[in-house]
Scaffold this active site. Sequence first.
Site, PDB file in Angstrom:
ATOM      1  N   TYR A 162      47.277  -3.225 -18.242  1.00 46.01           N
ATOM      2  CA  TYR A 162      47.984  -4.021 -17.324  1.00 46.01           C
ATOM      3  C   TYR A 162      47.697  -4.121 -15.764  1.00 46.01           C
ATOM      4  O   TYR A 162      47.873  -4.729 -15.103  1.00 46.01           O
ATOM      5  CB  TYR A 162      49.855  -4.131 -17.306  1.00 46.01           C
ATOM      6  CG  TYR A 162      50.415  -4.234 -18.460  1.00 46.01           C
ATOM      7  CD1 TYR A 162      49.762  -5.185 -19.551  1.00 46.01           C
ATOM      8  CD2 TYR A 162      51.769  -3.983 -18.816  1.00 46.01           C
ATOM      9  CE1 TYR A 162      50.538  -5.661 -20.585  1.00 46.01           C
ATOM     10  CE2 TYR A 162      52.536  -4.226 -19.869  1.00 46.01           C
ATOM     11  CZ  TYR A 162      51.922  -5.100 -20.759  1.00 46.01           C
ATOM     12  OH  TYR A 162      52.635  -5.521 -22.244  1.00 46.01           O
ATOM     13  N   HIS A 199      48.544  -0.522 -28.618  1.00 47.02           N
ATOM     14  CA  HIS A 199      48.867  -1.836 -27.934  1.00 47.02           C
ATOM     15  C   HIS A 199      48.519  -3.078 -28.935  1.00 47.02           C
ATOM     16  O   HIS A 199      49.230  -3.976 -29.119  1.00 47.02           O
ATOM     17  CB  HIS A 199      48.029  -1.990 -26.857  1.00 47.02           C
ATOM     18  CG  HIS A 199      48.747  -2.962 -25.810  1.00 47.02           C
ATOM     19  ND1 HIS A 199      48.452  -3.077 -24.421  1.00 47.02           N
ATOM     20  CD2 HIS A 199      49.557  -3.976 -25.970  1.00 47.02           C
ATOM     21  CE1 HIS A 199      49.205  -3.985 -23.935  1.00 47.02           C
ATOM     22  NE2 HIS A 199      49.812  -4.736 -24.879  1.00 47.02           N
ATOM     23  N   THR A 236      61.166  -9.423 -17.284  1.00 50.47           N
ATOM     24  CA  THR A 236      60.710  -8.731 -15.793  1.00 50.47           C
ATOM     25  C   THR A 236      60.913 -10.107 -14.848  1.00 50.47           C
ATOM     26  O   THR A 236      61.333 -11.204 -15.404  1.00 50.47           O
ATOM     27  CB  THR A 236      59.402  -8.389 -15.805  1.00 50.47           C
ATOM     28  OG1 THR A 236      59.237  -8.043 -14.569  1.00 50.47           O
ATOM     29  CG2 THR A 236      58.474  -9.684 -15.894  1.00 50.47           C
ATOM     30  N   THR A 237      61.035  -9.562 -13.658  1.00 52.07           N
ATOM     31  CA  THR A 237      61.331 -10.659 -12.458  1.00 52.07           C
ATOM     32  C   THR A 237      61.117  -9.991 -11.144  1.00 52.07           C
ATOM     33  O   THR A 237      61.241  -8.694 -11.170  1.00 52.07           O
ATOM     34  CB  THR A 237      62.757 -11.220 -12.721  1.00 52.07           C
ATOM     35  OG1 THR A 237      63.190 -12.186 -11.551  1.00 52.07           O
ATOM     36  CG2 THR A 237      63.933 -10.174 -12.273  1.00 52.07           C
ATOM     37  N   ARG A 259      68.114 -12.308 -10.489  1.00 48.25           N
ATOM     38  CA  ARG A 259      67.744 -12.257 -11.844  1.00 48.25           C
ATOM     39  C   ARG A 259      67.870 -11.064 -12.946  1.00 48.25           C
ATOM     40  O   ARG A 259      68.464 -10.765 -13.664  1.00 48.25           O
ATOM     41  CB  ARG A 259      66.355 -12.837 -12.224  1.00 48.25           C
ATOM     42  CG  ARG A 259      66.086 -14.096 -11.796  1.00 48.25           C
ATOM     43  CD  ARG A 259      66.457 -15.227 -12.665  1.00 48.25           C
ATOM     44  NE  ARG A 259      66.069 -16.465 -12.519  1.00 48.25           N
ATOM     45  CZ  ARG A 259      66.626 -17.690 -13.014  1.00 48.25           C
ATOM     46  NH1 ARG A 259      67.377 -17.674 -13.860  1.00 48.25           N
ATOM     47  NH2 ARG A 259      65.888 -18.863 -12.944  1.00 48.25           N
TER      48      ARG A 259
END
Length: 289
Positions: free
Chosen positions: A56, A111, A240-241, A246
């Site tokens: 990521y 992963h 997520t956000t 949220r």
Amino acid sequence: MEWPALPLKDGNLLGFGTGTAWYKHDPSDPPNPELVKVLKAALFKGFVHIDTADSYGTEREVGTAIKESGIPRDKLFITTKVLDGWRDVPAALRKSLERLQLHYVDLYLLHNPYVIPTTEDLQNAWKGLEAVKAAGLARSIGVSNFQRQHLEAVLEVGTEVPALNQLELHPYLQRADDFVPWMRENGVEVSSFKTLSPITVAAGGPLDPVLTSIASNHKTAVSTVLLSWAIGHNIVPITTTSSSARMDEYIAAIALKLSAKEEEEITQVGLQHHFRWWGKKFFGQDDRS
């Protein structure tokens, strides 16, 4: 608020993820201050489970946010994953820990089995995860995006059973052939990403009116209902956000208790429609496994 947990890994049943596209960047770039700000906001809201991965490019931001938050390490649950470093897992984790500014992670995941060429390679990679657990660098170890054949290969040689399999799971992809029960029979718990797909990337499906009605009855948000559905099935949703509002919706899922009838309605209506977001090239169009 008491956050529910899975006893086998002491992991909280709601995680804040960092895999969203706008978070990702070249690891050689300076840390993204916006992501650090978002992560600190999530931590201060009460999220204690933060999910990242070496692929990521967000581990440094997670580490910076943890450090700047001042929250004691033992109050947090940190997950990261190894992708391209599967050939030398201990070296990959040491690099991740350096970026995270941590001495250990709570959960370390292999992963993606599809980047690993052979079954023997997959089994050797798993042995690497067992080695980092034995060294105290990871409290628990698991996998991500694994299908049954991948897990069977690991179980064949492993001295440790994967604590958890993180994969796409939501009402439109509940996984066929009793895969979830089979995992649990073998000691593997389940975590989900893209849990909110029915109202985001797959909006417009048959669940729309069902979720709206249930949310209205509980005077809550549809996102809260979907996350509560997952938590009610002992699934660890990762979402997520960047929005504070949220975040509040997501946290509210911990307290929301759907009725058995509501949970079953979401499950059954969800089974009427099929949607897969991740890894479409690995599956047939109608493959729900």
